[in-house]
Design a protein around this motif. Sequence first.
Motif, mmCIF file in Angstrom:
data_model
loop_
_atom_site.group_PDB
_atom_site.id
_atom_site.type_symbol
_atom_site.label_atom_id
_atom_site.label_comp_id
_atom_site.label_asym_id
_atom_site.label_seq_id
_atom_site.Cartn_x
_atom_site.Cartn_y
_atom_site.Cartn_z
ATOM 1 N N ILE A 137 0.731 -1.168 -0.136
ATOM 2 C CA ILE A 137 0.059 0.031 0.179
ATOM 3 C C ILE A 137 0.985 1.144 -0.006
ATOM 4 O O ILE A 137 0.820 2.110 -0.693
ATOM 5 C CB ILE A 137 -0.909 -0.062 1.278
ATOM 6 N N GLN A 138 1.892 1.201 0.915
ATOM 7 C CA GLN A 138 2.820 2.393 1.043
ATOM 8 C C GLN A 138 3.493 2.703 -0.220
ATOM 9 O O GLN A 138 3.662 3.889 -0.845
ATOM 10 C CB GLN A 138 3.770 2.260 1.984
ATOM 11 N N ALA A 139 4.101 1.636 -0.876
ATOM 12 C CA ALA A 139 4.625 1.612 -2.187
ATOM 13 C C ALA A 139 3.804 2.188 -3.082
ATOM 14 O O ALA A 139 4.408 3.184 -4.144
ATOM 15 C CB ALA A 139 5.363 0.475 -2.482
ATOM 16 N N LEU A 140 2.704 1.723 -3.314
ATOM 17 C CA LEU A 140 1.709 2.121 -4.279
ATOM 18 C C LEU A 140 1.396 3.447 -4.129
ATOM 19 O O LEU A 140 1.141 4.578 -5.049
ATOM 20 C CB LEU A 140 0.417 1.332 -4.209
ATOM 21 N N GLY A 141 1.005 3.835 -2.842
ATOM 22 C CA GLY A 141 0.690 5.313 -2.830
ATOM 23 C C GLY A 141 1.707 6.364 -2.949
ATOM 24 O O GLY A 141 1.496 7.394 -3.470
ATOM 25 N N ALA A 142 2.888 6.053 -2.402
ATOM 26 C CA ALA A 142 4.142 6.753 -3.057
ATOM 27 C C ALA A 142 4.302 7.097 -4.438
ATOM 28 O O ALA A 142 4.621 8.107 -4.676
ATOM 29 C CB ALA A 142 5.239 6.154 -2.161
ATOM 30 N N ASP A 143 3.982 5.948 -5.082
ATOM 31 C CA ASP A 143 4.090 6.129 -6.675
ATOM 32 C C ASP A 143 3.156 7.123 -7.263
ATOM 33 O O ASP A 143 3.406 7.911 -8.029
ATOM 34 C CB ASP A 143 4.170 4.549 -7.403
ATOM 35 N N ILE A 144 1.983 6.871 -6.619
ATOM 36 C CA ILE A 144 1.093 7.605 -7.233
ATOM 37 C C ILE A 144 1.351 9.065 -6.835
ATOM 38 O O ILE A 144 1.019 10.081 -7.589
ATOM 39 C CB ILE A 144 -0.572 7.389 -6.762
ATOM 40 N N GLU A 145 1.432 9.354 -5.662
ATOM 41 C CA GLU A 145 1.607 10.680 -5.134
ATOM 42 C C GLU A 145 2.980 11.228 -5.670
ATOM 43 O O GLU A 145 2.762 12.378 -6.073
ATOM 44 C CB GLU A 145 2.155 10.575 -3.537
ATOM 45 N N ALA A 146 3.928 10.645 -5.880
ATOM 46 C CA ALA A 146 5.260 11.227 -6.756
ATOM 47 C C ALA A 146 4.682 11.655 -8.171
ATOM 48 O O ALA A 146 5.095 12.639 -8.754
ATOM 49 C CB ALA A 146 6.233 10.150 -6.837
ATOM 50 N N ALA A 147 3.990 10.795 -9.026
ATOM 51 C CA ALA A 147 3.526 11.329 -10.354
ATOM 52 C C ALA A 147 2.522 12.394 -10.212
ATOM 53 O O ALA A 147 2.687 13.332 -10.910
ATOM 54 C CB ALA A 147 2.629 9.971 -10.817
ATOM 55 N N LEU A 148 1.745 12.553 -9.146
ATOM 56 C CA LEU A 148 0.919 13.944 -9.036
ATOM 57 C C LEU A 148 1.860 15.074 -8.816
ATOM 58 O O LEU A 148 1.365 16.113 -9.510
ATOM 59 C CB LEU A 148 -0.082 13.567 -7.806
ATOM 60 N N LEU A 149 2.656 14.779 -7.712
ATOM 61 C CA LEU A 149 3.340 15.856 -7.672
ATOM 62 C C LEU A 149 4.220 16.516 -8.747
ATOM 63 O O LEU A 149 4.308 17.679 -9.156
ATOM 64 C CB LEU A 149 4.456 15.602 -6.434
ATOM 65 N N ALA A 150 4.791 15.525 -9.478
ATOM 66 C CA ALA A 150 5.564 16.124 -10.812
ATOM 67 C C ALA A 150 4.633 16.559 -11.587
ATOM 68 O O ALA A 150 4.905 17.568 -12.580
ATOM 69 C CB ALA A 150 5.958 14.653 -11.431
ATOM 70 N N ALA A 151 3.189 16.049 -11.859
ATOM 71 C CA ALA A 151 2.458 16.590 -12.745
ATOM 72 C C ALA A 151 1.833 18.136 -12.290
ATOM 73 O O ALA A 151 1.381 18.769 -13.207
ATOM 74 C CB ALA A 151 1.171 15.687 -12.933
#
Lengths: 248, 79
Positions: free
Chosen positions: A233-247
Amino acid sequence: MDAMIDPQASIGANVRFGAGVRVYANVEIGDDCSIGDFCILGHPGPGDNGPLRLGPGATVRSHSVLYEGSTIGPKLETGHHIVIREQSQIGENLRVGNFSDIEGTCRIGDFTRLHGYAHVGKGTRIGDFVWLFSLTTTMNDPLPPSHIEDPVTIGDMVTVCVNAQCMPGTEIGRGCLIAAGAVAEGVIPAGQVVGRDGIEGPVNFAMHMATRTRHPWHKHFADAYPAHAQGRIQALGADIEAALLAAT
Amino acid sequence: MTRQEILDTMNLVMTKKGREPITGETVSTRSVNFRSLDFSEVALRIEAKLGRELTFDAAAMRNIDTVKDVLDFFENATV
């Protein structure tokens, strides 16, 4: 009324059956399962589908029907009156609310949650840690009635809120939030909110302001999952969050 | 934070989403298509600018109807 267990069925240790249960011959049930009153396991489907394999630790509540030919991972938990049709592949700890149905040939990942009255259309692909709330529908026929099959694909950690509809062929990227009553269609990039007027913006702006509760949900709802799921969960959430911050 | 700065932040969100900028305060948020997700985005952008978290009153938020209400709300929250 006694349960009708076909002697050819494979039944694990410590499996409990309620009254009126029917288990067909082509069924394999893991250890420590509880099958509620009047459930049917291994119901015949059209054609030759092979056995129903039900993983250990399942709780199947009364009046549910699981067709032959599906493989279901450990710790399935269902409400009452659910249906899982043939040839579906389902991961660990799926929860299915009362009166929901999963049509045939679906693929569902681990730890996915369906609340009551959800309809998962034939061939739907659903990732890990997905939430489908009540009255959601995934469709697969773009011109009903027809023989065309164009199923929906739902990425990991997606939340589909009450009464949202996913049109045939919709591809929902990981971490999206489909708002209540929305109609999702087309290709939806990861981490977007879909409202009643289409894509509204990045999901990390979706916040319940009084409590500051925000999406993606891994920061405020991971505690609803078992310890061995936390890393994913944490890994998936971090991936999504990183992509959002970049966008953004 | 000044009222104009709050309106500028609202319009940044609006134009980013391809919508017309807001010019009047008396119009309803619904009529200019300023949605709930836009509201929280404005809040988070204001917080980023101020470098601190704002405190929001849920009851006050439920009464927001017009652009003026939004501006009043954030003006009070950023004091």
